[in-house]
Write a protein that holds these residues in place. Structure first.
Motif, mmCIF file in Angstrom:
data_model
loop_
_atom_site.group_PDB
_atom_site.id
_atom_site.type_symbol
_atom_site.label_atom_id
_atom_site.label_comp_id
_atom_site.label_asym_id
_atom_site.label_seq_id
_atom_site.Cartn_x
_atom_site.Cartn_y
_atom_site.Cartn_z
ATOM 1 N N THR A 113 10.522 5.987 4.797
ATOM 2 C CA THR A 113 9.378 6.501 4.428
ATOM 3 C C THR A 113 8.347 5.720 4.688
ATOM 4 O OG1 THR A 113 8.342 7.860 2.758
ATOM 5 C CG2 THR A 113 9.409 5.985 1.981
ATOM 6 N N GLY A 114 6.980 6.141 4.608
ATOM 7 C CA GLY A 114 5.861 5.248 4.923
ATOM 8 C C GLY A 114 5.542 4.766 6.280
ATOM 9 N N LEU A 115 5.758 5.737 7.348
ATOM 10 C CA LEU A 115 5.705 5.341 8.819
ATOM 11 C C LEU A 115 4.179 5.815 9.439
ATOM 12 C CD1 LEU A 115 9.243 5.299 10.236
ATOM 13 C CD2 LEU A 115 8.032 3.607 9.034
ATOM 14 N N GLY A 116 3.542 6.357 8.529
ATOM 15 C CA GLY A 116 2.116 6.707 8.933
ATOM 16 C C GLY A 116 1.878 7.964 9.610
ATOM 17 N N SER A 117 0.793 8.362 10.222
ATOM 18 C CA SER A 117 0.479 9.561 10.598
ATOM 19 C C SER A 117 1.225 10.068 11.772
ATOM 20 C CB SER A 117 -0.960 9.493 11.202
ATOM 21 O OG SER A 117 -1.253 8.626 12.453
ATOM 22 N N VAL A 118 1.241 11.461 11.948
ATOM 23 C CA VAL A 118 2.185 12.005 13.119
ATOM 24 C C VAL A 118 1.351 12.678 13.805
ATOM 25 C CG1 VAL A 118 4.131 12.165 11.314
ATOM 26 C CG2 VAL A 118 2.465 13.704 11.045
ATOM 27 N N PRO A 138 0.780 -1.314 -0.043
ATOM 28 C CA PRO A 138 0.186 -0.124 0.028
ATOM 29 C C PRO A 138 0.796 1.196 0.038
ATOM 30 C CG PRO A 138 -0.727 -1.370 1.602
ATOM 31 C CD PRO A 138 0.700 -2.136 1.032
ATOM 32 N N ILE A 139 0.382 2.254 -0.508
ATOM 33 C CA ILE A 139 0.788 3.843 -0.450
ATOM 34 C C ILE A 139 0.337 4.457 0.881
ATOM 35 C CG2 ILE A 139 1.472 3.710 -2.899
ATOM 36 C CD1 ILE A 139 -0.911 5.889 -2.993
ATOM 37 N N THR A 140 1.000 5.573 1.508
ATOM 38 C CA THR A 140 0.806 5.982 2.803
ATOM 39 C C THR A 140 0.842 7.304 2.559
ATOM 40 O OG1 THR A 140 1.260 4.089 3.972
ATOM 41 C CG2 THR A 140 1.329 5.954 5.341
ATOM 42 N N GLY A 141 -0.179 8.134 3.209
ATOM 43 C CA GLY A 141 -0.237 9.576 3.275
ATOM 44 C C GLY A 141 0.950 10.073 3.880
ATOM 45 N N GLY A 142 1.711 11.162 3.207
ATOM 46 C CA GLY A 142 2.950 11.940 3.776
ATOM 47 C C GLY A 142 4.059 11.161 3.154
ATOM 48 N N SER A 143 3.952 9.755 2.686
ATOM 49 C CA SER A 143 5.164 9.194 2.226
ATOM 50 C C SER A 143 5.637 9.425 0.771
ATOM 51 C CB SER A 143 4.960 7.402 2.359
ATOM 52 O OG SER A 143 3.933 7.104 1.201
#
Length: 265
Positions: A179-184, A39-44
């Motif tokens: 990259t791709g470690l999710g929400s902050v 999957p792709i992730t927001g912010g990545s």
């Protein structure tokens, strides 16, 4: 006849340059690992592969990143929402972009579509899975972008031309770029870097060095690079060597074991 033939060649060449962009099916991948099907992730950061993108190579030269680069734009579409993506790099066959932060609601998984547009038109929308996590470690080939505190890379001496390298020692703290470690825990604008403060990931991933869990003292956003996660990690007691697997594990996804670092006693 020669003049006519030459004119025809010019017309054909012009038509070729005017072809609409094409995104390869399955060609939207994690910008660090290039793993397909993840999957792709927001912010990545993601890389988009295909053809008929930019007519020349162009790289971003300012922050916040622009959503148009080299005559190319990328939009991520989720239902009725279409969001332009900040762009880092484009050439004829590859685009490096940031997935918009709010593309996918937190802690959800759903398909989104990607559309590339140039002066010649827009690509056919390509569907890609979106999810809360998509871990990938940046590397040079299979050599991880794991940095010693002295600024060198934690790799065998002389293994990367033009870069100072030496193995990390057990007990050392290293910096891993991913990259791709999710929400902050603090909002940040698409295409931008943290505004002078530490921004942490809401979920601290598991870091495995040589299969052994390492202590993570910081998991957040790099203060220097758009869409890049920074992890400060202590090297655990592991078997030493020049090709020790370095992996991130989060949300049931584990990054490839082919990415390695060097560890000395």
């Amino acid at each position: 006849m020669r003049i006519r033939a030459f004119a025809l060649m010019i017309v054909i060449a012009g038509l070729a340059l005017a072809q609409a962009p094409i995104v390869t099916p399955g060609g939207v991948v994690n910008g660090a690992s290039f793993v397909s099907g993840q999957p792709i992730t927001g912010g990545s950061l993601v890389s988009i592969f295909g053809s008929n993108f930019a007519s020349s190579v162009a790289g971003a030269d300012s922050i916040p990143l622009s959503t148009s680069l080299g005559g190319v734009t990328v939009r991520f579409v989720n239902g009725s929402t279409s969001t332009p993506a900040p762009l880092l790099f484009v050439n004829s066959t590859q685009i490096n972009a940031q997935v918009p932060w709010n593309l996918i609601p937190p802690n959800t998984s759903q398909n989104v579509t990607v559309v590339v547009t140039t002066g010649a038109g827009s690509s056919t929308p390509v569907s890609v899975a979106g999810g809360p996590f998509s871990p990938g470690i940046f590397s040079v080939g299979t050599l991880a972008a794991a940095q010693n505190v002295d600024g060198t890379l934690a790799q065998p001496a002389g293994s990367i031309p033009g870069r100072a390298t030496h193995p990390a020692k057990i007990g050392d703290t290293i910096i891993i770029y991913a990259t791709g470690l999710g929400s902050v825990d603090s909002p940040i604008a698409d295409g931008d870097i943290p505004p002078g403060k530490l921004i942490n990931t809401r979920t601290v991933p598991v870091i495995l060095i040589g299969g052994v869990m390492a202590h993570v003292s910081f998991s957040g956003l790099s203060p220097q690079f758009v869409g890049v996660n920074q992890l400060n990690v202590e090297v655990p007691s592991v078997a030493t060597g020049n090709s020790i697997p370095l992996q991130i594990q989060v949300g049931g996804i584990t990054s490839p074991s082919s990415i390695t670092m060097a560890v000395s006693p």
